[in-house]
Design a protein around this motif. Structure first.
Motif, PDB file in Angstrom:
ATOM      1  N   THR A   3       8.780   3.375 -15.769  1.00 31.16           N
ATOM      2  CA  THR A   3       7.743   2.298 -16.368  1.00 31.16           C
ATOM      3  C   THR A   3       6.661   2.757 -15.865  1.00 31.16           C
ATOM      4  O   THR A   3       5.354   2.328 -16.184  1.00 31.16           O
ATOM      5  N   LYS A   4       6.697   2.759 -14.459  1.00 34.16           N
ATOM      6  CA  LYS A   4       5.644   2.858 -13.645  1.00 34.16           C
ATOM      7  C   LYS A   4       5.797   4.102 -12.645  1.00 34.16           C
ATOM      8  O   LYS A   4       6.937   4.158 -12.342  1.00 34.16           O
ATOM      9  N   PHE A   5       4.726   4.531 -12.067  1.00 37.27           N
ATOM     10  CA  PHE A   5       4.738   5.595 -10.839  1.00 37.27           C
ATOM     11  C   PHE A   5       4.029   4.891  -9.819  1.00 37.27           C
ATOM     12  O   PHE A   5       2.578   4.686  -9.821  1.00 37.27           O
ATOM     13  N   ALA A   6       4.679   4.741  -8.647  1.00 36.87           N
ATOM     14  CA  ALA A   6       3.866   4.165  -7.379  1.00 36.87           C
ATOM     15  C   ALA A   6       3.599   5.643  -6.408  1.00 36.87           C
ATOM     16  O   ALA A   6       4.445   6.384  -6.155  1.00 36.87           O
ATOM     17  N   THR A   7       2.371   5.564  -5.803  1.00 34.44           N
ATOM     18  CA  THR A   7       2.091   6.400  -4.945  1.00 34.44           C
ATOM     19  C   THR A   7       1.235   5.819  -3.673  1.00 34.44           C
ATOM     20  O   THR A   7       1.245   4.566  -3.695  1.00 34.44           O
ATOM     21  N   GLY A   8       1.460   6.715  -2.667  1.00 36.91           N
ATOM     22  CA  GLY A   8       1.085   5.971  -1.268  1.00 36.91           C
ATOM     23  C   GLY A   8      -0.478   6.057  -0.831  1.00 36.91           C
ATOM     24  O   GLY A   8      -0.590   6.052   0.321  1.00 36.91           O
ATOM     25  N   HIS A   9      -1.220   6.231  -1.892  1.00 37.42           N
ATOM     26  CA  HIS A   9      -2.735   6.312  -1.481  1.00 37.42           C
ATOM     27  C   HIS A   9      -3.026   4.958  -0.872  1.00 37.42           C
ATOM     28  O   HIS A   9      -2.784   4.041  -1.339  1.00 37.42           O
ATOM     29  N   HIS A  10      -3.898   5.110   0.340  1.00 39.27           N
ATOM     30  CA  HIS A  10      -4.088   3.894   0.878  1.00 39.27           C
ATOM     31  C   HIS A  10      -5.747   3.713   0.953  1.00 39.27           C
ATOM     32  O   HIS A  10      -6.532   4.458   0.396  1.00 39.27           O
ATOM     33  N   LEU A  11      -6.238   2.641   1.706  1.00 35.28           N
ATOM     34  CA  LEU A  11      -7.505   2.058   1.720  1.00 35.28           C
ATOM     35  C   LEU A  11      -8.603   3.389   2.341  1.00 35.28           C
ATOM     36  O   LEU A  11      -9.561   3.598   1.602  1.00 35.28           O
ATOM     37  N   SER A  38      -4.832  -0.022   5.685  1.00 31.90           N
ATOM     38  CA  SER A  38      -5.535   1.198   6.179  1.00 31.90           C
ATOM     39  C   SER A  38      -4.688   2.334   7.013  1.00 31.90           C
ATOM     40  O   SER A  38      -3.341   1.973   7.148  1.00 31.90           O
ATOM     41  N   ASN A  39      -5.301   3.330   7.116  1.00 34.54           N
ATOM     42  CA  ASN A  39      -4.250   4.506   7.822  1.00 34.54           C
ATOM     43  C   ASN A  39      -3.672   4.003   9.031  1.00 34.54           C
ATOM     44  O   ASN A  39      -2.597   4.018   9.421  1.00 34.54           O
ATOM     45  N   GLU A  40      -4.136   3.339   9.920  1.00 33.66           N
ATOM     46  CA  GLU A  40      -4.096   2.848  11.400  1.00 33.66           C
ATOM     47  C   GLU A  40      -2.999   1.951  10.980  1.00 33.66           C
ATOM     48  O   GLU A  40      -2.131   1.968  11.664  1.00 33.66           O
ATOM     49  N   GLU A  41      -3.079   0.943   9.882  1.00 36.97           N
ATOM     50  CA  GLU A  41      -1.949  -0.064   9.810  1.00 36.97           C
ATOM     51  C   GLU A  41      -0.667   0.384   9.443  1.00 36.97           C
ATOM     52  O   GLU A  41       0.416   0.347   9.866  1.00 36.97           O
ATOM     53  N   ILE A  42      -0.849   1.527   8.686  1.00 33.86           N
ATOM     54  CA  ILE A  42       0.338   2.310   8.066  1.00 33.86           C
ATOM     55  C   ILE A  42       1.102   3.076   9.250  1.00 33.86           C
ATOM     56  O   ILE A  42       2.297   3.045   9.344  1.00 33.86           O
ATOM     57  N   LYS A  43       0.249   3.648  10.040  1.00 35.80           N
ATOM     58  CA  LYS A  43       0.920   4.215  11.322  1.00 35.80           C
ATOM     59  C   LYS A  43       1.695   3.034  12.255  1.00 35.80           C
ATOM     60  O   LYS A  43       2.862   3.626  12.709  1.00 35.80           O
ATOM     61  N   ASN A  44       0.920   2.464  12.517  1.00 36.75           N
ATOM     62  CA  ASN A  44       1.635   1.112  13.184  1.00 36.75           C
ATOM     63  C   ASN A  44       2.867   0.471  12.378  1.00 36.75           C
ATOM     64  O   ASN A  44       3.856   0.315  13.215  1.00 36.75           O
TER      65      ASN A  44
END
Ligand code: SF4
Ligand code: ZN
Length: 293
Positions: free
Chosen positions: A133-141, A185-191
């Motif tokens: 019903t939905k498609f989730a992607t990992g695009h970030h801030l 943010s990219n940094e938060e995801i890395k952490n």
């Protein structure tokens, strides 16, 4: 900078709730690329659903692009799905007799532009045909701010207006897209990935200029502008994203041309042309295989 897992998760759970990304009965397909962003998306969505009264199913989806490392990557994603105890749906570009490198060479266009067309088609059709019903992607801030700035400056307004946590379509064949990491943010995801020991595939796509689908060298310049501004203006990235979402929610639907979509005369999928880009690629591949061109 200190990283607090609970604060990070709570911010993303608030995004899911505020923008109503999930509802009862949803079947959410998460696009898994093997990278840090998609595994974080999966982890956050699964944790949210487990701790909420909402009943929704999470399924992993992976597109095997047919490159040298693709089978190894496919196995890696399958293992992730086993470990997360979710179903895994795989779609293979070569099952459609498509060879992205061969088409790119013939058309003299970058592999990434062909890849983008194929992804847009299969990441909508295959999940939908399998009950999504939905498609989730990992695009970030950071992805979205760069994307917004680039498209706005080069006057591709249609793309800038698509930056929303949830993109619904008036076309019944286009799945609703959700972006739970839009404020991460990219940094938060890395952490987060590091602190949670989440598995990521060690090799990058040979056509990427950096991590993920980083394919446009101008991206670096826009990233620099955003980082510099963020160092000068308090909370710049988050506030900018709130403003973009508020603006797009109010005005974007009036400014986009999605209602003009037709259905492809060959496959029936949404397109703005008589025959969709995917069917034209299939046709070209057949001709290349028969060497009639
Ligand atoms: Fe496709 Fe991304 Fe690889 Fe380019 S970098 S070929 S868009 S997966
Ligand atoms: Zn078609």
């Amino acid at each position: 900078m200190n990283f607090d897992i609970l604060t990070f998760e709570s911010k993303l759970f608030k995004t899911i709730e505020k923008y109503r990304l999930i509802k009862n009965g949803d079947v959410i397909f998460v696009g898994l690329s093997g990278g840090k962003d998609s595994i974080t998306t999966l982890r956050i969505l699964q944790k949210y659903v487990e701790n909420s009264p909402i009943k929704a199913k999470i399924t992993g989806f992976h597109l095997n692009l047919g490159f040298d490392y693709s089978d190894e990557l496919e196995n890696f994603v399958k293992e992730i799905c086993v470990n997360f105890n979710i179903e895994c749906i795989i779609s293979k570009v070569r099952d459609f007799n498509l060879n992205l490198q061969q088409i790119s060479k013939y058309k003299r266009r970058p592999v990434c532009s062909i890849c983008g067309q194929v992804k847009r088609y299969l990441m909508n059709k295959v999940p939908r045909d399998n009950g999504a019903t939905k498609f989730a992607t990992g695009h970030h801030l950071d992805d979205f701010l760069i994307f917004y700035m680039k498209n706005f400056i080069y006057k591709n307004f249609e793309w800038s207006f698509k930056i929303l946590p949830k993109v619904k379509s008036s076309n019944p064949k286009l799945l609703t897209k959700i972006r739970p990491l839009i404020f991460a943010s990219n940094e938060e995801i890395k952490n987060y990935v590091r602190s949670q020991n989440l598995p990521t595939f060690p090799k990058a796509c040979p056509y990427s200029l950096g991590g993920g689908c980083f394919t446009d060298p101008r991206t670096l310049k826009f990233r620099e502008v955003i980082e510099k501004t963020n160092g000068i203006v308090d909370n710049f990235k988050q506030e900018m994203m709130y403003s973009i979402i508020t603006f797009n929610n109010k005005f974007a639907s009036k400014l986009t041309r999605e209602d003009n979509l037709k259905f492809c005369s060959l496959c029936g999928e949404p397109t703005s042309n008589e025959v969709c880009a995917f069917c034209r690629l299939i046709d070209l591949s057949k001709k290349l295989a028969n060497r009639s061109i």
